[in-house]
Scaffold this motif. Structure first.
Motif, short mmCIF file in Angstrom:
data_model
loop_
_atom_site.label_atom_id
_atom_site.label_comp_id
_atom_site.label_asym_id
_atom_site.label_seq_id
_atom_site.Cartn_x
_atom_site.Cartn_y
_atom_site.Cartn_z
N PRO A 9 0.86 -1.27 0.16
CA PRO A 9 -0.02 -0.15 -0.03
C PRO A 9 0.95 1.48 0.02
CG PRO A 9 -0.93 -1.56 1.61
CD PRO A 9 0.40 -2.03 1.10
N ALA A 10 2.14 1.11 0.43
CA ALA A 10 3.02 2.25 0.50
C ALA A 10 3.57 2.61 -0.80
CB ALA A 10 4.04 2.18 1.53
N GLY A 11 3.53 1.59 -1.88
CA GLY A 11 4.03 1.64 -3.13
C GLY A 11 5.50 1.02 -3.25
N GLY A 12 5.85 0.51 -2.41
CA GLY A 12 7.17 -0.72 -2.15
C GLY A 12 6.97 -1.84 -3.02
N ILE A 13 8.08 -2.47 -3.61
CA ILE A 13 7.91 -3.48 -4.38
C ILE A 13 7.87 -4.91 -3.40
CG2 ILE A 13 8.91 -5.23 -6.05
CD1 ILE A 13 9.83 -2.74 -7.28
N VAL A 14 6.89 -5.67 -3.26
CA VAL A 14 6.65 -6.90 -2.38
C VAL A 14 7.26 -8.12 -3.35
CG1 VAL A 14 5.21 -8.23 -1.15
CG2 VAL A 14 4.77 -5.77 -1.06
N TRP A 15 6.84 -8.05 -4.55
CA TRP A 15 7.15 -9.59 -5.28
C TRP A 15 7.24 -9.04 -6.80
CZ3 TRP A 15 4.34 -11.99 -9.01
CH2 TRP A 15 4.70 -13.26 -9.14
N VAL A 16 8.19 -9.55 -7.40
CA VAL A 16 8.32 -9.45 -8.74
C VAL A 16 8.49 -10.87 -9.48
CG1 VAL A 16 10.12 -8.43 -10.83
CG2 VAL A 16 9.66 -7.53 -8.61
N SER A 17 7.80 -11.22 -10.71
CA SER A 17 7.68 -12.25 -11.08
C SER A 17 9.04 -12.51 -12.00
CB SER A 17 6.32 -12.41 -11.93
OG SER A 17 6.50 -11.56 -13.23
N ALA A 29 -0.44 -13.67 -18.66
CA ALA A 29 0.83 -13.70 -17.67
C ALA A 29 0.06 -13.90 -16.31
CB ALA A 29 1.65 -12.26 -17.66
N GLU A 30 -0.95 -13.33 -15.87
CA GLU A 30 -1.56 -13.72 -14.73
C GLU A 30 -1.90 -15.00 -14.68
OE1 GLU A 30 -5.30 -14.45 -12.75
OE2 GLU A 30 -5.55 -13.53 -14.67
N TRP A 31 -2.36 -15.55 -15.77
CA TRP A 31 -2.92 -16.94 -15.91
C TRP A 31 -1.67 -17.87 -15.69
CZ3 TRP A 31 -1.73 -20.95 -19.44
CH2 TRP A 31 -2.75 -22.10 -19.27
N ILE A 32 -0.73 -17.83 -16.23
CA ILE A 32 0.63 -18.41 -16.22
C ILE A 32 1.15 -18.33 -14.85
CG2 ILE A 32 3.13 -18.79 -16.87
CD1 ILE A 32 2.08 -17.84 -19.64
N ARG A 33 1.27 -17.33 -14.14
CA ARG A 33 1.81 -17.17 -12.94
C ARG A 33 0.99 -17.80 -11.74
NH1 ARG A 33 6.60 -17.15 -14.52
NH2 ARG A 33 7.30 -15.43 -15.72
N GLY A 34 -0.59 -17.35 -11.80
CA GLY A 34 -1.60 -17.77 -10.92
C GLY A 34 -1.39 -16.91 -9.69
N LEU A 36 -2.90 -14.00 -8.89
CA LEU A 36 -4.09 -13.47 -8.65
C LEU A 36 -4.94 -14.15 -7.88
CD1 LEU A 36 -5.22 -10.75 -11.57
CD2 LEU A 36 -3.62 -10.24 -9.14
N ALA A 37 -4.97 -15.74 -8.34
CA ALA A 37 -5.66 -16.50 -7.50
C ALA A 37 -5.15 -16.67 -6.08
CB ALA A 37 -5.65 -17.83 -8.50
N GLU A 38 -3.78 -16.55 -6.18
CA GLU A 38 -3.39 -16.89 -4.65
C GLU A 38 -3.52 -15.66 -3.67
OE1 GLU A 38 -1.30 -19.36 -3.50
OE2 GLU A 38 -1.64 -20.57 -5.17
N LEU A 39 -3.53 -14.37 -4.36
CA LEU A 39 -3.89 -13.26 -3.56
C LEU A 39 -5.45 -13.32 -3.11
CD1 LEU A 39 -2.22 -10.60 -5.54
CD2 LEU A 39 -1.59 -11.38 -3.38
N GLN A 53 -8.92 -7.52 -18.10
CA GLN A 53 -10.42 -7.63 -18.18
C GLN A 53 -10.87 -9.08 -18.16
OE1 GLN A 53 -12.41 -5.09 -18.73
NE2 GLN A 53 -14.25 -6.27 -19.07
N GLY A 54 -11.66 -9.76 -17.38
CA GLY A 54 -12.21 -10.94 -17.54
C GLY A 54 -11.69 -11.77 -16.41
N SER A 55 -10.64 -11.12 -15.68
CA SER A 55 -10.18 -11.97 -14.49
C SER A 55 -11.18 -12.11 -13.57
CB SER A 55 -8.92 -10.99 -14.01
OG SER A 55 -8.32 -11.77 -12.69
N ALA A 56 -11.19 -13.18 -12.91
CA ALA A 56 -12.13 -13.49 -11.75
C ALA A 56 -11.74 -12.99 -10.32
CB ALA A 56 -12.60 -14.91 -11.52
N TYR A 57 -10.19 -12.67 -10.41
CA TYR A 57 -9.72 -12.18 -9.25
C TYR A 57 -9.33 -10.76 -8.90
CZ TYR A 57 -9.32 -17.13 -9.33
OH TYR A 57 -9.49 -18.58 -9.74
N ALA A 58 -9.33 -9.97 -9.98
CA ALA A 58 -9.07 -8.57 -9.94
C ALA A 58 -10.11 -7.65 -10.03
CB ALA A 58 -8.05 -8.16 -10.75
N LYS A 59 -9.95 -6.49 -9.31
CA LYS A 59 -10.86 -5.55 -9.82
C LYS A 59 -10.36 -4.50 -10.68
CE LYS A 59 -13.32 -6.86 -5.92
NZ LYS A 59 -14.19 -8.07 -6.08
#
Length: 123
Positions: A9-17, A29-34, A36-39, A53-59
């Motif tokens: 939330p502060a703008g720092g990088i938590v994780w990079v694929s 890319a989201e589908w390959i990595r999975g 958003l489903a983990e989040l 667009q079309g992701s079930a996990y992201a707003k």
């Protein structure tokens, strides 16, 4: 190249694929990595851009022209909440080596992860 980034939330990088070729769409890319489903499984709300667009996990924001005033206001609020994620992406883009990189995606991903480690150590 296409990198998936999770920002705090502060703008720092938590994780990079790891990197994927630039021609890979964000949704694929989201589908390959999975990621958003983990989040989602962790109970976290994920805000993403229109590329998901079309992701079930992201707003994502509303798309299209001639949106109602309420949809425009919702998109402005969405953009404000996503600003820390954009700052995290901008942190990676400040590294000149990633802007002019011409190598395989695996190597690019390793460089991006190394940059992330360096930034975490600085903080």
């Amino acid at each position: 190249m296409n990198l998936q980034v999770i920002a705090s939330p502060a703008g720092g990088i938590v994780w990079v694929s790891g990197a994927l070729p630039g021609a890979v769409h964000d949704k694929k890319a989201e589908w390959i990595r999975g990621v958003l489903a983990e989040l989602e499984a962790a109970g976290l709300i994920t805000l993403a851009d229109k590329g998901y667009q079309g992701s079930a996990y992201a707003k994502i924001p509303y798309r299209g022209r001639n949106k109602a005033a309420s949809q425009k206001e919702a998109n402005r609020a969405h953009a404000k909440l996503r600003a820390p994620g954009e700052r995290a992406n901008a942190q990676l883009k400040t590294w000149h080596i990633l802007r002019k990189l011409r190598c395989c995606p695996w190597r690019a991903g390793q460089l991006a992860k190394a940059i992330h480690v360096l930034q975490v150590r600085e903080a």
